[in-house]
Write a protein that holds these residues in place. Structure first.
Motif, short mmCIF file in Angstrom:
data_model
loop_
_atom_site.label_atom_id
_atom_site.label_comp_id
_atom_site.label_asym_id
_atom_site.label_seq_id
_atom_site.Cartn_x
_atom_site.Cartn_y
_atom_site.Cartn_z
N SER A 1 0.97 -1.29 -0.21
CA SER A 1 0.13 0.06 0.08
C SER A 1 1.06 0.85 -0.07
O SER A 1 2.35 1.84 0.02
N ASP A 2 0.42 2.03 -0.33
CA ASP A 2 1.66 3.52 0.34
C ASP A 2 1.64 3.68 1.36
O ASP A 2 2.74 4.39 1.34
N ASN B 1 5.04 4.24 1.72
CA ASN B 1 5.99 5.67 2.08
C ASN B 1 7.08 5.95 3.43
O ASN B 1 7.36 5.88 3.66
N SER B 2 5.35 4.67 4.33
CA SER B 2 6.27 5.30 5.71
C SER B 2 7.28 4.20 5.70
O SER B 2 8.50 4.35 6.25
N TYR C 1 -6.30 0.02 -10.44
CA TYR C 1 -6.97 0.20 -8.93
C TYR C 1 -6.28 1.57 -8.37
O TYR C 1 -6.87 1.92 -7.08
N MET C 2 -5.16 2.37 -8.46
CA MET C 2 -4.95 3.52 -7.91
C MET C 2 -6.22 4.53 -7.01
O MET C 2 -6.27 5.09 -6.73
N GLY C 3 -6.63 4.63 -8.92
CA GLY C 3 -8.16 5.65 -8.98
C GLY C 3 -8.77 5.09 -7.53
O GLY C 3 -9.15 5.86 -6.84
N THR C 4 -9.25 3.66 -7.60
CA THR C 4 -10.60 3.19 -6.57
C THR C 4 -9.96 3.53 -5.42
O THR C 4 -10.82 3.81 -4.96
N ILE C 5 -8.79 3.12 -5.02
CA ILE C 5 -8.20 3.27 -3.87
C ILE C 5 -8.48 5.04 -3.53
O ILE C 5 -8.40 4.94 -2.42
N VAL D 1 -10.54 -0.17 9.77
CA VAL D 1 -10.43 -1.63 11.15
C VAL D 1 -9.61 -1.97 10.22
O VAL D 1 -8.86 -2.74 11.51
N ASN D 2 -8.73 -2.68 9.64
CA ASN D 2 -7.93 -3.71 9.38
C ASN D 2 -6.76 -3.06 7.98
O ASN D 2 -7.63 -2.35 6.68
N TYR D 3 -5.65 -2.96 8.34
CA TYR D 3 -5.06 -2.29 7.91
C TYR D 3 -4.73 -3.49 5.95
O TYR D 3 -5.16 -4.31 6.07
N TRP D 4 -3.78 -2.95 4.97
CA TRP D 4 -3.87 -3.83 4.21
C TRP D 4 -2.91 -5.07 4.91
O TRP D 4 -2.09 -5.00 5.86
#
Lengths: 499, 499
Positions: free
Chosen positions: A259-260, A264-265, B425-429, B440-443
């Motif tokens: 993920s971005d 990035n982190s 996918y980038m536009g959707t994100i 709630v849940n990260y990547w």
């Protein structure tokens, strides 16, 4: 495939080995000691044999295959095995190419069978009991005479006569390959006039420019024979170890695997340095652990392919029991997993190359019947003090060698399968750009069958020119994934340099 | 596929149509006028038929298929055709799903045949003369009762009784679909208690949240029947037209189709805005022309697949001659091109769905025998003043609708085939992140068969929750490329929301 923390970043570039244990076994039991002693007294001098037929391929070979050993080192203590395939085009005039499969420790036969050689495994019709071969219509031998070399000692059928002679590194193996080539050309004087290219991929990307420079320098100081060196070809090459490995994380981000936020982190906490990490930089260490977790089940050589779990078990199973004593009727003959995965195909080469009739056909001397072929010998890399076979990665970056070649009359083709996470295209582009060459042709698509096969750029500096190409959808060993495209790429580049 | 300058960026989201000419012909010759007049007087009221067998699939259907028309609009002037497949699990309790294929103008049958339906084209055994079907083991009807809807009028077998009733837009078609759904539920009261999800992909991503909101609002003001709406599912959805289209260029850069140099230049000269370009900004216009050139031969729905050139010619050829009068023995029966490409497979659906026996099996009324099925009716989009069929894309962004749904007791699943350049996918994100939901849940990766099937995140806001998932290696219509993975994704999300 289990990665520990940071292992994703630090994992080496070589494909998976068929047997971790094999070389260890070879040197750590009494049978092996006897075998070693045998080798010490064995006098295998330069040899060359024509191979007319091969088990698994019906009829006579429709191309000219020669195999042989050439001894290098002061006392010929390192015996390098090669497969030489004459061009299926015009062998008299077509270039001569020396192909080095990566690793270090991967056999030339692996490059031949799975990448650019004239025959390959007939995966669909092969079984563990009966490995079938088939012709590869996109063999690079359509355009060039190719020597596939097992190097260094410990790879494929190559060996050393003393334990010490197995100990090598990038610099030393470069010298050995150069010596091999000179001897081979003396043995094959008709090919002295053909344009010569040194080629290889993955880890060999590192040694290829070193060898090329060695040849130019050798020619300049009058070492015989004068070699008609024209340039080099490297695919998904290791070139700048730090840069190449560091590019895995931005590559994974681009390919939608990170993920971005985490990218990035990580970039910020690690300052873009993911390989040599300060263990006290806990935020970076933590971020890299998260990244490892996200990527540990990604197939590194091609991010869209499945990872092969059963292959490890299968490989171990195959080699724990002597293959040659496999009970063919037994119900527990290991079967390949149902879900196709590329590693399963690699198992076939080990079964095939370890058959007695195959080794006879390849003219492996009877005295070496104890030799076991592994596709990629990992003990070369993961050596410990107790293991006499050891390869030291002593040249961390080959960029300075490329830079020295810029002064030569030299052509280079560098290609990247763009779905490879082992040596991502981004790292390769970075070091090429760092050469500060003149751009001759800017980025543009190149085509095969009117489809975009990838993108290419062309650079130059006086008499040096470098063509860069991505292979769209290709993995770490691009010709394995995109054979037709890669043969077109090679032939066009050999012909006129324009893809 | 020829793009003119900037067309790459501006090209619409719908897959390619089978016949540009067809609707035009329908309305611009005398036969068609007679056909139209017929429709005006035709009284096709609500109808529903069980389909027991289908040409191309041996034996009785192993699932329950119903087809029918439902009239919407004040005078039922718009007749919407549907395919309803009962869940192959537990139809009584499994959710009910309304599936809308994109376009606008793509038939529900396209979604059924090529994406998530229980039967599909048997590509290997099909010929132009004899289209074969086969069961799709990864049909979403394993987990849900699904209505596949031909909408708006002019799509699939849906039609309007007047030329004016063909004229529609996002808002109006939303109202029509809502009306369809209410009538359908009144006709099928046993499904009133099942949890309902509205689903669709590509262009339908735009109208899905509009319909969902319409249902919540309708329920709130007491419109009958009360609908058990639970949420929505959208795949590679158009949501934020500008953002989605603008993400194509950074996506192409990430995927190694654009060099850093041209990407950075374009980003700078166009200020990240590639859709609405100031024609006086010549540097931006120039950069976009270069970008277009680099990308014009990339297959937009999946960047690693070949573009299909012959399909256009083939489609034209198929429809210039009446399919039903095709001389099956003639040597010039169009053949599919040798190099596989996905569009060729689409041709089969048009051949199949236009056969008289198929239309009879589907219970298309005899009076409509003049109707020609097209997979995606492009005249809905590329309308001109002279054409009475016209669809106006009057809601440019659906993000405000998603935002309004955040206040509802509502679940959303949003997925992206990560190799799609139509809606990257980038536009959707980006638009999901713009909703500023709680994470709630990260990547993290999600798995099918212990392989990474993609990555997922989970967001919430009180009673609203949104699961986002990439489908690794998937294209624009992700279940078409990764059927097993997408069925797993859906069932897990329906079950407990965790992929």
């Amino acid at each position: 495939m289990a990665y520990t923390s940071l292992q994703f970043i630090r994992s080496t570039t070589k494909p998976q080995s068929l047997s971790y244990l094999q070389q260890w076994i070879r040197f750590n039991n009494w049978g092996s000691v006897v075998f070693l002693l045998l080798l010490v007294f064995l006098e295998i001098t330069e040899s060359r044999f024509l191979v007319k037929t091969l088990p698994g391929l019906p009829g006579d070979l429709p191309f000219t295959l020669e195999t042989g050993y050439i001894g290098v080192g002061e006392y010929d203590e390192v015996q390098l095995f090669y497969y030489f395939v004459e061009s299926e085009g015009n062998p008299k005039d077509d270039p001569l190419m020396l192909w080095l499969t990566g690793g270090p420790g991967c056999s030339g036969l692996s490059g031949l069978l799975y990448e650019i050689g004239p025959f390959t495994i007939n995966y669909v019709n092969s079984t563990v009991e009966n490995v079938m071969l088939e012709i590869n219509p996109h063999s690079w031998t359509k355009a060039a005479n190719i020597i596939f070399l097992d190097q260094p000692a410990g790879s494929g059928f190559s060996y050393a006569k003393t334990p010490e002679a197995y100990i090598t590194n990038d610099t030393l193996s470069t010298v050995q390959i150069y010596q091999f080539l000179r001897k081979w050309l003396v043995d094959h004087p008709t090919f002295l006039k053909n344009p010569l290219y040194i080629a290889g991929d993955s880890y060999s990307g590192l040694v290829v420019p070193m060898i090329v420079l060695e040849i130019y320098n050798g020619n300049e100081v009058g070492e015989g024979p004068q070699i008609n060196i024209k340039g080099y070809v490297i695919g998904n090459p290791l070139a700048d170890t730090n840069g190449d490995y560091n590019s895995r994380i931005p590559f994974a981000h681009r390919m939608a695997l990170l993920s971005d936020a985490i990218y990035n982190s990580t970039k910020e906490t690690c300052h873009g340095e993911y390989l040599n990490v300060d263990p006290n930089n806990t935020r970076c260490v933590h971020d890299l652990q998260v990244v490892d977790k996200f990527l540990e089940r990604i197939c590194m050589p091609h991010i869209l392919e499945p990872v092969c779990d059963t292959s490890y078990a299968l490989k171990f199973h195959l080699f724990k029991r002597d293959l040659r004593s496999l009970d063919k009727t037994s119900a527990d003959v290991p079967q390949l997993q149902k879900q196709w995965c590329r590693d399963d195909n690699y198992v076939y080469s080990s079964i095939w190359a370890n058959r007695r009739d195959v080794q006879e056909a390849l003219h492996i001397p009877k005295e070496l019947n104890g030799i076991e072929w592994v596709r990629c010998n990992e003990t070369l890399v993961f050596s410990t003090d107790t293991e006499p076979i050891s390869y030291t990665h002593n040249v961390i970056s080959a960029v300075s060698y490329h830079r020295k070649l810029i002064d030569k009359n030299c052509r280079a083709l560098v290609y990247s399968g763009d779905h490879d996470m082992l040596i991502p295209y981004m790292g390769t582009i970075n070091w090429i750009e760092s050469l500060k060459l003149l751009v001759v042709n800017y980025w543009r698509p190149w085509f095969v069958d009117e489809q975009v096969a990838g993108y290419t750029m062309k650079y130059s500096n006086k008499n040096y020119n470098l063509t860069y190409a991505t292979v769209k959808g290709g993995g770490h060993t691009a010709p394995e994934y995109k054979p037709k495209e890669c043969l077109s790429m090679l032939t066009r580049w050999l012909d006129n340099g324009n893809l």
